[in-house]
Structures are given as C-alpha cells and as structure tokens.
Design an enzyme around this catalytic site. Sequence first.
Site, PDB file in Angstrom:
ATOM      1  N   TYR A  57      63.539  37.352 112.753  1.00 31.51           N
ATOM      2  CA  TYR A  57      64.455  37.356 111.602  1.00 31.51           C
ATOM      3  C   TYR A  57      65.856  36.995 112.105  1.00 31.51           C
ATOM      4  CZ  TYR A  57      60.967  39.615 108.539  1.00 31.51           C
ATOM      5  OH  TYR A  57      59.855  39.915 107.786  1.00 31.51           O
ATOM      6  N   LEU A 205      59.382  40.827  94.764  1.00 31.92           N
ATOM      7  CA  LEU A 205      60.098  40.072  93.718  1.00 31.92           C
ATOM      8  C   LEU A 205      59.947  38.570  93.937  1.00 31.92           C
ATOM      9  CD1 LEU A 205      63.273  42.339  93.599  1.00 31.92           C
ATOM     10  CD2 LEU A 205      61.279  42.354  92.065  1.00 31.92           C
ATOM     11  N   GLY A 278      63.476  43.205  99.864  1.00 35.09           N
ATOM     12  CA  GLY A 278      64.541  42.554 100.625  1.00 35.09           C
ATOM     13  C   GLY A 278      65.833  42.592  99.832  1.00 35.09           C
TER      14      GLY A 278
HETATM   15  N1  LIG Z   1      55.395  39.989 107.284  1.00 26.05           N
HETATM   16  C1  LIG Z   1      55.799  38.849 106.790  1.00 26.05           C
HETATM   17  O1  LIG Z   1      55.287  37.768 107.146  1.00 26.05           O
HETATM   18  C2  LIG Z   1      56.900  38.871 105.781  1.00 26.05           C
HETATM   19  C3  LIG Z   1      57.213  37.704 105.047  1.00 26.05           C
HETATM   20  C4  LIG Z   1      58.225  37.782 104.098  1.00 26.05           C
HETATM   21  C5  LIG Z   1      58.891  39.000 103.912  1.00 26.05           C
HETATM   22  N2  LIG Z   1      58.606  40.097 104.673  1.00 26.05           N
HETATM   23  C6  LIG Z   1      59.327  41.395 104.533  1.00 26.05           C
HETATM   24  O2  LIG Z   1      59.338  41.782 103.171  1.00 26.05           O
HETATM   25  C7  LIG Z   1      60.693  41.883 102.705  1.00 26.05           C
HETATM   26  C8  LIG Z   1      60.749  41.473 101.254  1.00 26.05           C
HETATM   27  O3  LIG Z   1      60.568  40.081 101.101  1.00 26.05           O
HETATM   28  P1  LIG Z   1      61.777  39.127 100.637  1.00 26.05           P
HETATM   29  O4  LIG Z   1      63.041  39.782 101.049  1.00 26.05           O
HETATM   30  O5  LIG Z   1      61.501  37.765 101.145  1.00 26.05           O
HETATM   31  O6  LIG Z   1      61.562  39.041  99.075  1.00 26.05           O
HETATM   32  P2  LIG Z   1      61.790  40.012  97.841  1.00 26.05           P
HETATM   33  O7  LIG Z   1      61.999  41.423  98.226  1.00 26.05           O
HETATM   34  O8  LIG Z   1      60.660  39.727  96.938  1.00 26.05           O
HETATM   35  O9  LIG Z   1      63.122  39.399  97.232  1.00 26.05           O
HETATM   36  C9  LIG Z   1      64.374  39.619  97.853  1.00 26.05           C
HETATM   37  C10 LIG Z   1      65.470  38.947  97.032  1.00 26.05           C
HETATM   38  O10 LIG Z   1      65.374  39.372  95.679  1.00 26.05           O
HETATM   39  C11 LIG Z   1      66.672  39.531  95.126  1.00 26.05           C
HETATM   40  N3  LIG Z   1      66.786  40.936  94.704  1.00 26.05           N
HETATM   41  C12 LIG Z   1      66.382  42.029  95.373  1.00 26.05           C
HETATM   42  N4  LIG Z   1      66.590  43.122  94.626  1.00 26.05           N
HETATM   43  C13 LIG Z   1      67.127  42.702  93.457  1.00 26.05           C
HETATM   44  C14 LIG Z   1      67.549  43.356  92.288  1.00 26.05           C
HETATM   45  N5  LIG Z   1      67.443  44.681  92.146  1.00 26.05           N
HETATM   46  N6  LIG Z   1      68.063  42.625  91.274  1.00 26.05           N
HETATM   47  C15 LIG Z   1      68.158  41.295  91.373  1.00 26.05           C
HETATM   48  N7  LIG Z   1      67.781  40.610  92.480  1.00 26.05           N
HETATM   49  C16 LIG Z   1      67.259  41.310  93.505  1.00 26.05           C
HETATM   50  C17 LIG Z   1      67.654  39.124  96.191  1.00 26.05           C
HETATM   51  O11 LIG Z   1      67.860  37.731  96.012  1.00 26.05           O
HETATM   52  P3  LIG Z   1      69.299  37.061  96.011  1.00 26.05           P
HETATM   53  O12 LIG Z   1      69.771  37.250  97.409  1.00 26.05           O
HETATM   54  O13 LIG Z   1      69.015  35.652  95.639  1.00 26.05           O
HETATM   55  O14 LIG Z   1      70.127  37.814  95.009  1.00 26.05           O
HETATM   56  C18 LIG Z   1      66.859  39.365  97.460  1.00 26.05           C
HETATM   57  O15 LIG Z   1      67.326  38.599  98.532  1.00 26.05           O
HETATM   58  C19 LIG Z   1      61.485  41.000 103.683  1.00 26.05           C
HETATM   59  O16 LIG Z   1      62.845  41.298 103.666  1.00 26.05           O
HETATM   60  C20 LIG Z   1      60.779  41.302 104.977  1.00 26.05           C
HETATM   61  O17 LIG Z   1      61.222  42.530 105.513  1.00 26.05           O
HETATM   62  C21 LIG Z   1      57.596  40.042 105.566  1.00 26.05           C
END
Ligand SMILES: NC(=O)c1ccc[n+]([C@@H]2O[C@H](COP(=O)([O-])OP(=O)(O)OC[C@H]3O[C@@H](n4cnc5c(N)ncnc54)[C@H](OP(=O)(O)O)[C@@H]3O)[C@@H](O)[C@H]2O)c1
Length: 313
Positions: A57, A205, A278
Amino acid sequence: MEYRPLGESGLTVSVIGMGCWPMAGVGWTGIDDEASLAALEAAMDGGITLIDTAYMYGRNGESERLVGRAIAGRRDQIVLATKCGLYWDGTTLLRDSSRKRILEQVEESLRRLNTDYIDLYQVHAPDEDTPFEETAATLAELKAQGKIRAIGVSNYDVAQMKTFAGQAPLHSDQPPYNPLIRDIEAEILPHCRDNNIGVISYWPLYKGLLTGKYGRGHRFPEGDSRNEDPRFQGEELAGTLDTLDRLKPIGDAYGKSLAQLIIHWIARQPGITSVLCGATRPAHVEQNIEAVGWQLSGEHQRQVDEILADLGD
Ligand SMILES: NC(=O)c1ccc[n+]([C@@H]2O[C@H](COP(=O)([O-])OP(=O)(O)OC[C@H]3O[C@@H](n4cnc5c(N)ncnc54)[C@H](OP(=O)(O)O)[C@@H]3O)[C@@H](O)[C@H]2O)c1
C-alpha cells in the site's frame, strides 16, 4: 461498536475495520497525510480496533508508515493487520510469496509500523509460482517466533485455502464482498463458516461507488484509476445508480445514508467477521462506524435483500 472473535485466532476484532489502501495514494488522487492520520484517529476513537494495511500500500510503504505513526501510544488497543507477498517494481505490481521474500518483507513492515509484532499477517494474493506449503510454513515459523500472532490469506479460493491450512493454522480470509460482487457466497463463505475461519471483507462500497455520490457522467481527476473502471462508466454505472435510488428511502427511514445501509447489510451476512471500510477523511470514518449498532425491521430487511439481488454479477 460490536466486536467478534476472528476465527480461532484468539483475537477479537471490531465489526467495522479501517482499510488503509486509499491513504496509500496509489491510483487515488488528492490524498493528504494529515487528513489520513485524522481518519485513523477517528477510527480508534470510535472503537475500531482492526486496522488493515499491506506491504504494497504505497510505492514505498506509505500506508504502513502512516499507520505506524497513528498507533504509536495505542499499540496494545489495536489489532494490527498487514499483508505480504506483493511488491512494486516501479509501477508494476509483482507477486512473490516465497520464504525468502516474506522474511524480508516482514522485517520491513515491522520497521515501518514501528512495532515488534503484527497481530494478523496475511498473504495478499495467491502466488502460483511458490508452493502454498512453503508460504504457509513460513508464516507458521513467524508465528512461532512471536513476530506475528495470527495467520490469514486474501484472494484465495477454497482449494488454495485447504492446501495452505494443511501446513499452518489459517485464522482468516480477506475476500472482496459487496452487493455487486457476491461470488464468495457460493463456496468461500460456507467453507469459512464450516471451518471457523474469520472473514474480513473488502470493498464494501466498491471504491465509493455504492455511496451513490458519483453520479452519471462523473469523472475523477486525472490519474484516478476509477476513471478506467467499467463499473464507474456508462450503462453499468446507470444501472447501479437506479438500484441505489430504490434503496435510499429505506435508509432514510432510519436516518442512514446509502453507505451506512450497504455496510450494515454486509456486516449482517452470516460468516462475515469484519467489514473493512477504506477512508481518508474523519467524517467518512465516523459515518461508517454508525453503520452498525441498529437494526432494520424484518420487512425492510426483506426489501433490501430483494433490491440488492438486482445488483450482483
Ligand atoms: N486484500 C485485498 O486484495 C484488498 C483489495 C482492496 C481493498 N482491500 C482493503 O479493503 C479496504 C476497503 O477497500 P477500498 O478502500 O478500496 O474501498 P471501499 O471501502 O469500498 O471504498 C473506500 C472509498 O469510499 C469512499 N467512502 C468511504 N466511506 C464513505 C462514506 N461514509 N461516505 C461517502 N464516501 C465514503 C471514499 O472515497 P473518496 O475518497 O472518493 O471519497 C473511500 O476512499 C482497503 O482500504 C484495504 O484495506 C484489500
């Protein structure tokens, strides 16, 4: 906040986890370290104990370094999760879960995180060029040394998990899961439930899409990888937004946003231990924490299930 045991690891984790990918600044634009640190503070203040990062990351460990700064002084209250087996060669992402690579990465992660143990160490993705037994035995060795407390995998299928678990205890799996991506319901979730393997789901999300805030025709700033993601474009985006529009009144009835309703739905699926959300802004973290601690009526639960059934692949 609600807390659940993570498989047979002996660890207990918050049902909402803090995902630290966006703050790494790879593919996401407009990231600000101070806001990310404030988001981590908000997470810990709000009762989130599971903080999830990874060796890859950030091109140079930016996410692990930020986490290391944020948890200083609160280390014993945190379930610190990171991952090994992926690394950047310039801008190319490579897989290597060999013993040699993992032993190097764990030392580097411990330095960046400014700690002498990792609570949950996860293999980030299957590496078909390394025997799964070798990878598993390496994590078992690290656990015996006390450098890690629990062992997880991510993005593995059931057969890969079984091979791995033949060589080392397997405490958790980290797959993608949200109303758009539901494949784990067929085999992975049942396998994890049957074998008491914790499930830490990611992409609740879908990178912000399921918040409904990115409307038709939305363009991210140049350099944001979501501009290339088909789910954020044209018909596919329009179909998702139409479905979210039908969901919104149900959230409104409880004073909850779409993001909160979706996270709530995921956290209630049988077999899910924790939902990694995230975020790079404290306000988002505070909202995501409020996704649990309340309940939908039976009728609303049924309606949500019915509407979301239109979204899956
Ligand atoms: N193991 C793996 O291969 C893998 C792969 C992907 C992710 N992950 C893990 O899973 C976590 C979650 O995935 P992700 O961060 O990609 O996606 P996510 O949680 O589905 O979406 C995160 C994004 O959603 C928006 N957001 C979050 N909370 C919000 C709210 N309450 N209201 C409005 N917008 C909101 C923000 O976007 P904006 O910044 O555009 O506002 C944020 O950057 C990662 O951080 C990581 O730790 C693991």
